[in-house]
Design a protein around this motif. Sequence first.
Motif, short mmCIF file in Angstrom:
data_model
loop_
_atom_site.label_atom_id
_atom_site.label_comp_id
_atom_site.label_asym_id
_atom_site.label_seq_id
_atom_site.Cartn_x
_atom_site.Cartn_y
_atom_site.Cartn_z
N GLY A 114 5.85 -2.97 -21.05
CA GLY A 114 4.67 -3.14 -20.21
C GLY A 114 4.97 -3.01 -18.72
N LEU A 115 3.88 -2.76 -17.97
CA LEU A 115 4.00 -2.56 -16.52
C LEU A 115 4.53 -3.82 -15.83
CD1 LEU A 115 3.45 -0.78 -14.03
CD2 LEU A 115 1.05 -1.53 -14.11
N GLY A 116 4.07 -4.98 -16.26
CA GLY A 116 4.53 -6.23 -15.66
C GLY A 116 6.02 -6.42 -15.90
N LYS A 175 -10.72 1.27 -18.62
CA LYS A 175 -9.43 1.94 -18.47
C LYS A 175 -8.56 1.28 -17.40
CE LYS A 175 -11.45 6.53 -19.06
NZ LYS A 175 -11.88 7.67 -18.21
N TYR A 176 -9.10 0.25 -16.73
CA TYR A 176 -8.43 -0.26 -15.53
C TYR A 176 -8.29 -1.78 -15.53
CZ TYR A 176 -9.56 4.35 -13.63
OH TYR A 176 -9.65 5.70 -13.42
N GLY A 177 -7.46 -2.25 -14.58
CA GLY A 177 -7.51 -3.65 -14.17
C GLY A 177 -8.75 -3.80 -13.28
N ALA A 210 -11.96 -1.18 -9.48
CA ALA A 210 -10.81 -1.02 -10.38
C ALA A 210 -9.51 -0.89 -9.60
CB ALA A 210 -11.01 0.24 -11.22
N ALA A 211 -8.46 -1.48 -10.15
CA ALA A 211 -7.14 -1.36 -9.52
C ALA A 211 -6.67 0.07 -9.65
CB ALA A 211 -6.15 -2.29 -10.21
N THR A 212 -6.30 0.66 -8.52
CA THR A 212 -5.66 1.95 -8.56
C THR A 212 -4.21 1.69 -8.17
OG1 THR A 212 -5.93 4.25 -7.94
CG2 THR A 212 -6.38 2.65 -6.24
N GLY A 213 -3.31 2.64 -8.41
CA GLY A 213 -1.90 2.25 -8.47
C GLY A 213 -1.15 1.94 -7.20
#
Length: 298
Positions: A114-116, A175-177, A210-213
Motif C-alpha cells: 500500500g501507499l501508506g 477513485k480518490y481520497g 479529491a486528493a491529487t498526488g
Amino acid sequence: MHLMTSNELRTVVVPAAGLGTRFLPATKTVPKELLPVVDTPGIELIAKEAAQAGAERLAIITAPKKQGIMAHFRTDAELEATLEARGKEDQLAKVRATDGLIDVAAIEQPEPLGLGHAIGLAESHLAEDEECFAVMLPDDLVLPYGIMETMLEVRQRYGGSVLCAVEVPEEDVSKYGVFDIAADSDDPQVKKVNGMVEKPDLEDAPSNFAATGRYLLDRQVFEALTRTKPGKGGEIQITDAIELMISEGHPVHIVVHQGKRHDLGNPGGYIRACVDMALEDETYGESLKQWLEQRLGE
Ligand code: G1P
C-alpha cells in the motif's frame, strides 16, 4: 500567526513500486514511470518538479523488478561519448538534464502493501531534523509546476500538513481520497479539512474535493502510519493515517489546484498528457495541431 514549525523541504518521496496493472501489457517489462510524456519519462518530470520546489533529494520507493527507474538517473558514459563524437549537442543536453539536478536514492518495497506502507519506508532516510517532507505521486501530472511552493506557504501559515486537491465530477469520487471540508472554509484556494476518506462510494463521499498526488506531510505521519490498520483493498493507506492525525487535532489544509491535472497511470490519461504537452512543444506542436484538426474533421 507565527508557528515554530520548520518549513524547509529537503526530501521528496516518490512511490514508484506499483505494478502498473492499468497499463499492461507495456508495464510487463517497462516501469510506467519510464513511459515518456513526449520524450521525457514521468520520473524525470517529477525530479524537475521536486528540484524546482527546492528539494535536495528524491527518495524513490521501488520494487525489485523496477531497476530501470534508478538506471535513468545514472550517467551513461558510452552514450554520452558517442553523442559527443557525433556532435549531437541537443541530444547530449537531454541525456545530461538530470546531472546535478537532485540527489536520488532508492528504497526497496519488497511487497506491495500500500501507499501508506511505501511512504512509511522513507522514515529512516530522513535526517532527524527534517520536520516535513513531500510526497509526489508520479502518476499525477499537476500543471503548471509550482503547487508545492504554494503548499509550503500554507504550512508556514497554519503548520501541520498540506495536500493538493482537485474538484472532480461526482462519478469519479470513488477513485480518490476525498476531503471533508470545514464549513467555514470560504477561501476558494485554501481550505481546512475535517477528515479524509479513501475511495468512498458516491453516497458516502463528504465532497468532490479529491486528493491529487502532492502531499506536504509533517513527520508525525510516520508515527500515525504505525497505528494505521489495512484499509481499502487490504492495503495501508496514507489517507487513513492522515484521517487519524486529523482526528487527534493535527491541522490539515488543502490547496485547490486550478490548473491542469493528468493521470499518467492509465492509457486514456497518459495520451491526453502527451497530446497536451506535445501541443506546447516547439518541435512537434504545430504539425500535431494541424494533423489533429484534419483527423477530427474526418
Ligand atoms: C492514490 C491515493 C488516493 C489519491 C490518488 C491520487 O490512489 O490512495 O487517495 O486520491 O492516489 O492520484 P491510487 O490512484 O494510487 O489508487
